[in-house]
Design an enzyme around this catalytic site. Structure first.
Site, mmCIF file in Angstrom:
data_model
loop_
_atom_site.group_PDB
_atom_site.id
_atom_site.type_symbol
_atom_site.label_atom_id
_atom_site.label_comp_id
_atom_site.label_asym_id
_atom_site.label_seq_id
_atom_site.Cartn_x
_atom_site.Cartn_y
_atom_site.Cartn_z
ATOM 1 N N GLU A 199 0.817 -1.225 0.000
ATOM 2 C CA GLU A 199 0.000 0.000 0.000
ATOM 3 C C GLU A 199 0.847 1.270 0.000
ATOM 4 O O GLU A 199 0.349 2.351 0.269
ATOM 5 C CB GLU A 199 -0.938 0.003 1.207
ATOM 6 C CG GLU A 199 -2.015 -1.063 1.101
ATOM 7 C CD GLU A 199 -2.955 -1.055 2.279
ATOM 8 O OE1 GLU A 199 -2.695 -0.342 3.270
ATOM 9 O OE2 GLU A 199 -3.956 -1.774 2.225
ATOM 10 N N LYS A 331 -15.570 -1.343 2.922
ATOM 11 C CA LYS A 331 -14.903 -1.755 1.682
ATOM 12 C C LYS A 331 -16.000 -2.381 0.845
ATOM 13 O O LYS A 331 -16.518 -3.454 1.208
ATOM 14 C CB LYS A 331 -13.824 -2.803 1.973
ATOM 15 C CG LYS A 331 -12.590 -2.289 2.710
ATOM 16 C CD LYS A 331 -11.705 -3.466 3.140
ATOM 17 C CE LYS A 331 -10.374 -3.008 3.702
ATOM 18 N NZ LYS A 331 -9.654 -4.108 4.404
HETATM 19 P P1 PGA Z 1 -6.330 -5.800 2.517
HETATM 20 O O1 PGA Z 1 -5.708 -4.842 3.595
HETATM 21 O O2 PGA Z 1 -6.886 -4.983 1.403
HETATM 22 O O3 PGA Z 1 -5.145 -6.618 2.130
HETATM 23 O O4 PGA Z 1 -7.407 -6.601 3.206
HETATM 24 C C1 PGA Z 1 -6.257 -3.661 4.002
HETATM 25 C C2 PGA Z 1 -6.706 -3.701 5.432
HETATM 26 O O5 PGA Z 1 -6.580 -4.709 6.135
HETATM 27 O O6 PGA Z 1 -7.228 -2.703 5.885
HETATM 28 ZN ZN ZN Z 2 -7.620 -3.786 7.967
#
Ligand code: PGA
Ligand code: ZN
Length: 412
Positions: A199, A331
């Site tokens: 990220e 998400k």
């Molecule tokens: P992920 O990580 O997109 O790999 O799930 C992001 C998070 O855990 O916030």
């Molecule tokens: Zn997370």
């Protein structure tokens, strides 16, 4: 109202180089909505499955076979489009068609509808007449499932310019801390390669506490006081450490194990010592009571569920009843369709659960989630600090700052 005139998908790649699907939805033969689905690495047990049997090609095959079912629907009819997807997949986690397909079809349709209406996407998503910017919160130092051996067990150390009055300043401030942290890390280890995790956060060989200390130092070097101009956050992503058989959190890299009680103390110490504004998944994804303990202890910070809640409104209701968190990650692809995610946002907003709309570690260069963050009254937008696929979301916020309906920053 514009009607869907074509719907097609293709295979593309996300920021991690993994295959994903992109969907084009066109209304009235000219209004194109185009969305490419992201995917996670630290995936919650109960979130929507990205692709049937892990195969994006299978999602596309299903879309192609069933495209006629979408033609003629109004592109703004999110419920109708969602119901059509559900008629193809009655499972609770989109295991048949893939959550990525549900994500791309529903957001692309809504984007197409917004173009047909001559609106910005956030206006199509919400009938509100005034909006506030969520605070960008982003990864400055990463480990866990997002970086390799030697990095911290903790997945993400995050920066948020909690004192900023404008979106421009908040983005600039986060960038300055990310930049200064590189200098601090180079001073700590002259052999630091400037490597970064999935990220965009730095991925140094450091154990958890030292990584936090150096992150705090970067803020202080810039003249910032933690908790004032800027605040740190942590995504513990504790399910990565949780070992069901042992009933313990195993910190492989740092070389220790925490019992449940020790894990709560471990998280509480970090929250206090580094004056965190934000603590995500400080315990594992099924530890609702342990999360409740932290929520009671820290009412003023965002005690946030990600893997714990997986953007699922029923699980959120359970968390609300057990007072397990005061904030939740949104998400869209954890939920599946945009319709599911907006229903989730409603439950959160009606119950004073603060929302943080979030990217995934494997992202596209799309920026619709910036609009989704605005429309869902999210307090924060967790989209990283650097990296093309992260900056795309921040740049969209900057474009939107020209819009009259959005003024000021959210109140955390
Ligand atoms: P992920 O990580 O997109 O790999 O799930 C992001 C998070 O855990 O916030
Ligand atoms: Zn997370």
């Amino acid at each position: 109202m514009a009607k869907i005139s074509s719907i097609e998908g293709r295979i593309l790649y996300n920021s991690r180089g993994s295959k994903t699907v992109e969907v084009d939805v066109e209304s009235d033969g000219k209004f194109l909505g185009r969305v490419c689905a992201p995917s996670g690495a630290s995936v919650g047990k109960y979130e929507a499955v990205s692709f049937p049997n892990g195969k994006p090609e299978e999602s596309l095959r299903i879309l192609k076979e069933n495209s006629q079912k979408f033609i003629g629907l109004e592109s703004s009819d999110l419920k109708g489009i969602h119901d059509t997807l559900k008629s193809l997949d009655s499972s609770s986690n989109y295991s048949k068609i893939g959550g990525a397909l549900a994500f791309a079809v529903t957001i692309a349709s809504t984007e197409s509808a917004s173009k047909a209406a001559g609106q910005q996407l956030f206006q199509t998503l919400s009938s509100d007449t005034s909006f506030r910017f969520p605070f960008p919160i982003g990864n400055i130092l990463g480990g866990g499932a997002h970086a390799g051996p030697g990095t911290p067990d903790i997945q993400e150390i995050l920066i948020c310019a909690t004192g900023s009055k404008t979106i421009e300043d908040s983005i600039e401030t986060n960038l300055s801390v990310h930049r200064e942290l590189r200098r601090v890390l180079e001073k700590e280890d002259p052999n630091f390669t400037n490597g970064r995790g999935d990220e965009g956060g730095w991925a140094p060989k450091l154990e958890n506490q030292r990584a936090l200390e150096l992150s705090a130092k970067a803020c202080e070097n810039l003249g910032f006081t933690l908790g004032k101009e800027v605040s740190l956050g942590v995504d513990f992503a504790s399910s990565t450490q949780w070992n069901e058989e042992k009933g313990k959190y195993v910190y492989d890299r740092a070389g220790f194990e925490n019992s449940t009680g020790e894990q709560i103390d471990f998280a509480a110490d970090i929250i206090e010592k580094f004056k965190l504004v934000y603590a995500e998944d400080a315990v594992h994804e099924e530890a609702f009571e342990d999360m409740a303990e932290l929520t009671t202890k820290f009412p003023d910070i965002l005690v946030t569920g990600d893997d714990l809640i997986v953007t699922n409104k029923d699980i959120l209701t359970k968390a609300i009843n057990s007072k397990s968190c005061n904030a939740a990650i949104l998400k869209v692809n954890q939920a599946g369709s945009l319709y599911d995610a907006l229903e989730f946002a409603n439950v959160a907003n009606q119950n004073n659960i603060r929302l943080i709309t979030s990217h995934r570690s494997g992202e596209s260069t799309d920026s619709q989630i910036s609009h989704i963050g605005l429309a869902t009254k999210s307090k924060m937008l967790k989209v990283g600090v650097v990296g093309g696929e992260r900056v795309a979301k921040l740049n969209e916020l900057l474009r939107l700052s020209e819009h009259d309906l959005i003024c000021g920053m959210a109140e955390i």
